[in-house]
Design a protein around this motif. Structure first.
Motif: not given
Length: 62
Positions: A4-5, A10-11
């Motif tokens: 998740s992190e 990086h999204a």
């Protein structure tokens, strides 16, 4: 770092990379698919490449 992190960090970059790849589709025509495959193969780490692939699919559907 959790998955998740990693995704949260990086999204935005993955979306920008997917847009960059899609922008080349018209210019490359039939060669685009092979070119994209090569570009994705070169992305590191593999988790980031997977994020870009998912973004390509998502952006292509809209």
């Amino acid at each position: 770092m959790s998955r998740s992190e990693f995704h949260q960090q990086h999204a935005e970059r993955a979306t920008a990379e997917a847009r960059r790849l899609l922008e080349q589709r018209q210019a490359l025509g039939a060669r685009w698919l092979g070119w994209v495959a090569t570009e994705l193969y070169q992305l590191k780490p593999p988790e980031f490449a997977a994020m870009v692939r998912r973004e390509l699919v998502r952006l292509n559907e809209t």
